[in-house]
Design a protein around this motif. Structure first.
Motif, PDB file in Angstrom:
ATOM      1  N   ILE A 175      15.257   6.629   3.640  1.00  0.00           N
ATOM      2  CA  ILE A 175      16.370   6.084   4.379  1.00  0.00           C
ATOM      3  C   ILE A 175      15.706   5.406   5.457  1.00  0.00           C
ATOM      4  O   ILE A 175      14.757   5.624   6.406  1.00  0.00           O
ATOM      5  CB  ILE A 175      17.088   7.307   5.185  1.00  0.00           C
ATOM      6  N   THR A 176      16.125   3.986   5.575  1.00  0.00           N
ATOM      7  CA  THR A 176      15.313   2.867   6.114  1.00  0.00           C
ATOM      8  C   THR A 176      15.788   2.750   7.821  1.00  0.00           C
ATOM      9  O   THR A 176      17.004   3.584   7.889  1.00  0.00           O
ATOM     10  CB  THR A 176      15.548   1.613   5.604  1.00  0.00           C
ATOM     11  N   ALA A 177      15.147   1.928   8.642  1.00  0.00           N
ATOM     12  CA  ALA A 177      15.463   2.019   9.905  1.00  0.00           C
ATOM     13  C   ALA A 177      16.969   1.388   9.992  1.00  0.00           C
ATOM     14  O   ALA A 177      17.707   1.549  10.830  1.00  0.00           O
ATOM     15  CB  ALA A 177      14.642   1.206  10.650  1.00  0.00           C
ATOM     16  N   LYS A 178      17.507   0.692   9.001  1.00  0.00           N
ATOM     17  CA  LYS A 178      18.824   0.288   9.200  1.00  0.00           C
ATOM     18  C   LYS A 178      19.880   1.378   8.498  1.00  0.00           C
ATOM     19  O   LYS A 178      20.948   0.965   8.460  1.00  0.00           O
ATOM     20  CB  LYS A 178      18.887  -0.964   8.036  1.00  0.00           C
ATOM     21  N   GLY A 179      19.095   2.335   8.091  1.00  0.00           N
ATOM     22  CA  GLY A 179      20.107   3.442   7.489  1.00  0.00           C
ATOM     23  C   GLY A 179      20.652   3.407   6.221  1.00  0.00           C
ATOM     24  O   GLY A 179      21.579   4.085   5.579  1.00  0.00           O
ATOM     25  N   GLU A 180      19.715   2.403   5.473  1.00  0.00           N
ATOM     26  CA  GLU A 180      20.077   2.170   3.859  1.00  0.00           C
ATOM     27  C   GLU A 180      19.298   3.434   3.226  1.00  0.00           C
ATOM     28  O   GLU A 180      18.199   3.717   3.612  1.00  0.00           O
ATOM     29  CB  GLU A 180      19.747   0.801   3.512  1.00  0.00           C
ATOM     30  N   ILE A 181      19.614   3.669   2.079  1.00  0.00           N
ATOM     31  CA  ILE A 181      18.911   4.594   1.323  1.00  0.00           C
ATOM     32  C   ILE A 181      18.296   3.803   0.070  1.00  0.00           C
ATOM     33  O   ILE A 181      19.270   3.390  -0.797  1.00  0.00           O
ATOM     34  CB  ILE A 181      20.020   5.653   0.604  1.00  0.00           C
ATOM     35  N   VAL A 182      17.177   3.942  -0.032  1.00  0.00           N
ATOM     36  CA  VAL A 182      16.339   3.154  -0.938  1.00  0.00           C
ATOM     37  C   VAL A 182      15.342   4.204  -1.750  1.00  0.00           C
ATOM     38  O   VAL A 182      15.075   5.025  -1.268  1.00  0.00           O
ATOM     39  CB  VAL A 182      15.671   1.802  -0.332  1.00  0.00           C
ATOM     40  N   THR A 183      14.981   3.337  -3.020  1.00  0.00           N
ATOM     41  CA  THR A 183      14.028   4.091  -3.818  1.00  0.00           C
ATOM     42  C   THR A 183      12.728   3.495  -3.491  1.00  0.00           C
ATOM     43  O   THR A 183      12.636   2.199  -3.514  1.00  0.00           O
ATOM     44  CB  THR A 183      14.409   4.153  -5.402  1.00  0.00           C
ATOM     45  N   ALA A 184      11.655   3.987  -3.257  1.00  0.00           N
ATOM     46  CA  ALA A 184      10.022   3.669  -3.354  1.00  0.00           C
ATOM     47  C   ALA A 184       9.584   4.134  -4.706  1.00  0.00           C
ATOM     48  O   ALA A 184       9.363   5.205  -4.714  1.00  0.00           O
ATOM     49  CB  ALA A 184       9.744   3.848  -2.111  1.00  0.00           C
ATOM     50  N   SER A 185       9.061   3.247  -5.396  1.00  0.00           N
ATOM     51  CA  SER A 185       8.156   3.509  -6.630  1.00  0.00           C
ATOM     52  C   SER A 185       7.623   2.427  -6.958  1.00  0.00           C
ATOM     53  O   SER A 185       7.475   1.222  -6.391  1.00  0.00           O
ATOM     54  CB  SER A 185       9.256   3.924  -7.608  1.00  0.00           C
ATOM     55  N   LYS A 216       5.272  -2.571   7.948  1.00  0.00           N
ATOM     56  CA  LYS A 216       5.952  -2.001   9.264  1.00  0.00           C
ATOM     57  C   LYS A 216       7.043  -3.317   9.759  1.00  0.00           C
ATOM     58  O   LYS A 216       8.184  -2.851  10.268  1.00  0.00           O
ATOM     59  CB  LYS A 216       4.993  -1.802  10.421  1.00  0.00           C
ATOM     60  N   ASN A 217       6.277  -4.490   9.821  1.00  0.00           N
ATOM     61  CA  ASN A 217       7.279  -5.808  10.197  1.00  0.00           C
ATOM     62  C   ASN A 217       8.526  -5.838   9.410  1.00  0.00           C
ATOM     63  O   ASN A 217       9.455  -5.906  10.147  1.00  0.00           O
ATOM     64  CB  ASN A 217       6.397  -7.059  10.190  1.00  0.00           C
ATOM     65  N   LYS A 218       8.248  -5.425   8.125  1.00  0.00           N
ATOM     66  CA  LYS A 218       9.544  -5.655   7.220  1.00  0.00           C
ATOM     67  C   LYS A 218      10.360  -4.638   7.436  1.00  0.00           C
ATOM     68  O   LYS A 218      11.448  -4.774   7.457  1.00  0.00           O
ATOM     69  CB  LYS A 218       8.929  -5.915   5.757  1.00  0.00           C
ATOM     70  N   TRP A 219       9.823  -3.252   7.320  1.00  0.00           N
ATOM     71  CA  TRP A 219      10.654  -2.089   7.419  1.00  0.00           C
ATOM     72  C   TRP A 219      11.322  -1.463   8.567  1.00  0.00           C
ATOM     73  O   TRP A 219      12.129  -1.009   8.546  1.00  0.00           O
ATOM     74  CB  TRP A 219      10.069  -1.180   6.301  1.00  0.00           C
ATOM     75  N   ASP A 220      10.105  -1.786   9.560  1.00  0.00           N
ATOM     76  CA  ASP A 220      10.836  -0.966  10.756  1.00  0.00           C
ATOM     77  C   ASP A 220      10.341  -1.827  11.900  1.00  0.00           C
ATOM     78  O   ASP A 220       9.597  -1.618  12.733  1.00  0.00           O
ATOM     79  CB  ASP A 220      10.383   0.228  10.999  1.00  0.00           C
ATOM     80  N   PRO A 221      10.882  -3.171  11.989  1.00  0.00           N
ATOM     81  CA  PRO A 221      10.173  -4.180  13.039  1.00  0.00           C
ATOM     82  C   PRO A 221      10.613  -3.903  14.572  1.00  0.00           C
ATOM     83  O   PRO A 221       9.764  -4.356  15.349  1.00  0.00           O
ATOM     84  CB  PRO A 221      10.981  -5.394  12.700  1.00  0.00           C
ATOM     85  N   ASP A 222      11.435  -2.884  14.811  1.00  0.00           N
ATOM     86  CA  ASP A 222      11.714  -2.530  16.032  1.00  0.00           C
ATOM     87  C   ASP A 222      10.926  -1.013  16.371  1.00  0.00           C
ATOM     88  O   ASP A 222      11.239  -0.607  17.576  1.00  0.00           O
ATOM     89  CB  ASP A 222      13.148  -2.328  16.322  1.00  0.00           C
ATOM     90  N   ASN A 223      10.347  -0.628  15.584  1.00  0.00           N
ATOM     91  CA  ASN A 223       9.442   0.531  15.818  1.00  0.00           C
ATOM     92  C   ASN A 223      10.419   1.470  15.916  1.00  0.00           C
ATOM     93  O   ASN A 223       9.883   2.531  16.870  1.00  0.00           O
ATOM     94  CB  ASN A 223       8.286   0.387  16.758  1.00  0.00           C
ATOM     95  N   LEU A 224      11.497   1.858  15.372  1.00  0.00           N
ATOM     96  CA  LEU A 224      12.304   2.890  15.353  1.00  0.00           C
ATOM     97  C   LEU A 224      11.711   4.133  15.274  1.00  0.00           C
ATOM     98  O   LEU A 224      11.627   5.240  15.868  1.00  0.00           O
ATOM     99  CB  LEU A 224      13.595   2.832  14.488  1.00  0.00           C
ATOM    100  N   ASN A 259       4.827   9.328  15.865  1.00  0.00           N
ATOM    101  CA  ASN A 259       4.085   9.761  14.648  1.00  0.00           C
ATOM    102  C   ASN A 259       2.524   8.893  15.115  1.00  0.00           C
ATOM    103  O   ASN A 259       2.473   8.456  16.128  1.00  0.00           O
ATOM    104  CB  ASN A 259       4.438   8.891  13.576  1.00  0.00           C
ATOM    105  N   GLN A 260       1.692   8.887  13.969  1.00  0.00           N
ATOM    106  CA  GLN A 260       0.429   8.299  14.394  1.00  0.00           C
ATOM    107  C   GLN A 260       0.878   6.765  14.172  1.00  0.00           C
ATOM    108  O   GLN A 260       0.979   6.398  12.863  1.00  0.00           O
ATOM    109  CB  GLN A 260      -0.764   8.762  13.278  1.00  0.00           C
ATOM    110  N   ASN A 261       1.268   6.110  15.258  1.00  0.00           N
ATOM    111  CA  ASN A 261       2.043   5.125  15.117  1.00  0.00           C
ATOM    112  C   ASN A 261       1.330   3.648  14.625  1.00  0.00           C
ATOM    113  O   ASN A 261       0.075   3.527  15.016  1.00  0.00           O
ATOM    114  CB  ASN A 261       2.691   4.592  16.266  1.00  0.00           C
ATOM    115  N   ILE A 262       1.884   2.881  13.523  1.00  0.00           N
ATOM    116  CA  ILE A 262       1.698   1.606  13.093  1.00  0.00           C
ATOM    117  C   ILE A 262       2.458   0.513  13.853  1.00  0.00           C
ATOM    118  O   ILE A 262       3.840   0.520  13.485  1.00  0.00           O
ATOM    119  CB  ILE A 262       1.576   1.427  11.543  1.00  0.00           C
ATOM    120  N   THR A 263       2.161  -0.086  14.923  1.00  0.00           N
ATOM    121  CA  THR A 263       2.875  -0.855  15.563  1.00  0.00           C
ATOM    122  C   THR A 263       3.399  -2.135  15.083  1.00  0.00           C
ATOM    123  O   THR A 263       2.334  -2.936  14.585  1.00  0.00           O
ATOM    124  CB  THR A 263       2.350  -1.111  16.859  1.00  0.00           C
ATOM    125  N   PRO A 264       4.361  -2.525  14.780  1.00  0.00           N
ATOM    126  CA  PRO A 264       4.794  -3.830  14.391  1.00  0.00           C
ATOM    127  C   PRO A 264       3.968  -5.075  15.203  1.00  0.00           C
ATOM    128  O   PRO A 264       4.064  -4.730  16.095  1.00  0.00           O
ATOM    129  CB  PRO A 264       6.088  -4.004  14.331  1.00  0.00           C
TER     130      PRO A 264
END
Ligand SMILES: Cc1cc2nc3c(=O)[nH]c(=O)nc-3n(C[C@H](O)[C@H](O)[C@H](O)COP(=O)(O)OP(=O)(O)OC[C@H]3O[C@@H](n4cnc5c(N)ncnc54)[C@H](O)[C@@H]3O)c2cc1C
Length: 463
Positions: free
Chosen positions: A167-177, A442-450, A454-459
């Motif tokens: 479930i992405t920062a936009k609230g979308e449900i996607v598959t990762a594979s 991170k820039n692509k999937w969570d650019p606002d660091n929602l 966590n052990q943070n990877i900052t955009p």
């Protein structure tokens, strides 16, 4: 933030799970973490039952500008499974496991504890490569890497991950594979909870049977140096089927350890052999024969039972501070530091855990996943553990001093063993090219660091 009654009601009507605020039944229970150093009080807890609940929770948190913490098993020693005054997404109601025994494939919901997965897979003699304490959560463990008794033979948890629902920062449900959103799939295999909330994992499982030759062999602390000088060469010659780890600690009162050693410093050598038991006995005899064996608890044990062998020593509710490094060599200088600091253990519950890491994971390209430190043969995890807050200062001083004393023998760190050690320490879990790639993701999937508890990877665009 205070959650209004109408907000709570609206949210509760939208989801299958439960919405909890301070004062509600289950709020106290749900906010608990394994590490009693943390007593965080979220403004709201959403106990999710399915992926749609998670999407609602993420949308609610984002739209209301709330800090968001995600809890699977609640074990992270840095206490990142919760937050103060924000939203805790509690996945613990999501514990369903589906086993496709014909194809050795296991789908586990992200709130599973390792014991839940073992119970489901062992009906078919299968096991998912994971950790060594059965009450750990599959969520955090997998996203950081996940190693345990069968990973030398079968790879880390991430090496067996086939796909995940995110479930992405936009609230979308996607598959990762490998075929869908491969960049996200790469990032969640080592990059922690930075990229979204995983609702379920699909793993390849290993056929290991239901019983394994396993158990701890116990040595006197007086012989530690001689034994470690043997161990550092010996384990590196072993087939991947054999894993022998080292634990330096005060002896627990176990029946196979003579009473006179109880409460005294000892070296525990827990091992697992995944092969013909006679062959395993022949190999492990070398360990028994090197320096005096003062206790031997080994034998054929049910896998699921063995997985709980150390649960009690790592139970919930104590104060803990973990610090770790990957270790390049058990050199004499390293061994001397182990002896020096074991003699200064600040409490009798502290331990030094030194697993042997090489095997299948080290033959995987370090760039294939976001877990690059695959070639270091050993790891040191310093488990500092105590009960009374008045011991905080002396315990923290000891762990910091010991960690520093072993820095010269270290290269990198396992992200799941980092405590609150500052933003720069997170980078040590990665190499520069992997960090760069994680930042891009991170820039692509969570650019606002929602997702930042966590052990943070900052955009890189983040202020
Ligand atoms: C007693 C004990 C034994 C351990 N043994 C091992 C071991 O043998 N091998 C090993 O590799 N590690 C081990 N660990 C380390 C363990 O992997 C980490 O502490 C891990 O973070 C625990 O996962 P959790 O889900 O229980 O923790 P949580 O505190 O619930 O989660 C930790 C973090 O992971 C992220 N997260 C969790 N679930 C999700 C999700 N579904 N979606 C997105 N993000 C999520 C969040 O950022 C969260 O802050 C052990 C830890 C403890 C305390």
């Amino acid at each position: 933030m205070k959650i209004s009654d109408s907000q709570k009601k609206e949210l509760q009507n939208a989801i299958k799970g439960e919405v909890l605020i301070p004062g509600n039944d289950k709020y106290e229970e749900s906010r608990q973490l394994w590490n009693a150093m943390f007593d965080k009080k979220p403004a709201i807890i959403i106990r999710c039952r399915n992926k749609k609940d998670i999407a609602h929770a993420v949308n609610f948190g984002r739209d209301n500008n709330l800090l968001i913490a995600v809890k699977s098993g609640g074990h992270n020693s840095a206490g990142t499974g919760s937050c103060d005054n924000g939203l805790m997404i509690d996945l613990s109601p999501m514990q369903n496991v589906e086993v496709d025994a014909e194809n050795n494939i296991v789908k586990a919901e992200a709130g599973c504890l390792l014991s839940t997965i073992d119970a489901a897979t062992q009906k078919y003699g299968l096991a998912v490569s994971s950790g060594m304490i059965s009450h750990t959560g599959v969520g955090g463990l997998t996203l950081g890497g996940g190693f345990g008794w069968i990973s030398r033979k079968h790879g880390f948890s991430i090496d067996n991950l086939l796909s995940a629902e995110v479930i992405t920062a936009k609230g979308e449900i996607v598959t990762a594979s490998a075929s869908e959103n491969p960049d996200l799939f790469w990032a969640i295999r080592g990059g922690g909870g930075n990229f979204g909330v995983i609702s379920s994992f699909v793993f390849k499982a290993a056929k290991i049977g239901t019983e394994v030759l396993s158990g701890p062999i116990v040595k006197s602390f007086d012989d530690l140096k001689e034994y470690m000088q043997f161990h550092r060469e010996f384990v590196r010659t072993l087939p991947d089927e054999m894993t022998i780890n080292m634990v330096v600690r005060h002896a627990p009162p176990l029946p196979f350890i003579p009473e006179k050693y109880h409460g005294k410093l000892v070296l525990l050598l827990p091992f697992v052999w995944l092969g013909d038991p006679d062959e395993g006995q022949r190999i492990i005899q070398n360990v028994r024969d090197c320096t005096e064996t003062i206790g031997d608890g080994s034998g054929m044990y049910p896998w699921a039972g063995w997985q709980t062998a150390f649960d009690e020593l790592n139970s919930h509710g104590a104060r803990n501070y973990w610090k770790s490094h990957h270790i390049t060599d058990l050199s004499d200088g390293f061994i001397d530091a182990i002896i020096e600091y074991a003699l200064k253990f600040p409490t009798t519950e502290c331990e030094m855990f030194i697993p042997h890491m090489e095997g299948a994971p080290s033959r995987i390209d370090p760039a294939a996943t976001a877990f690059p430190h695959r070639k270091t043969p050993f790891l040191l995890n310093i488990h500092t553990r105590w009960r009374d807050s008045s011991d905080d200062e002396k315990c923290l001083q000891w762990v910091n001093d010991f960690h520093k004393a072993t820095e010269a023998f270290a290269k990198g760190v396992y992200v799941n063993f980092i405590s609150n050690e500052g933003a720069d320490r997170v980078k040590d879990a990665y190499t520069a090219p992997i960090w760069y790639r994680l930042t891009e993701c991170k820039n692509k999937w969570d650019p606002d660091n929602l997702f930042r508890i966590n052990q943070n990877i900052t955009p890189s665009n983040h202020k």
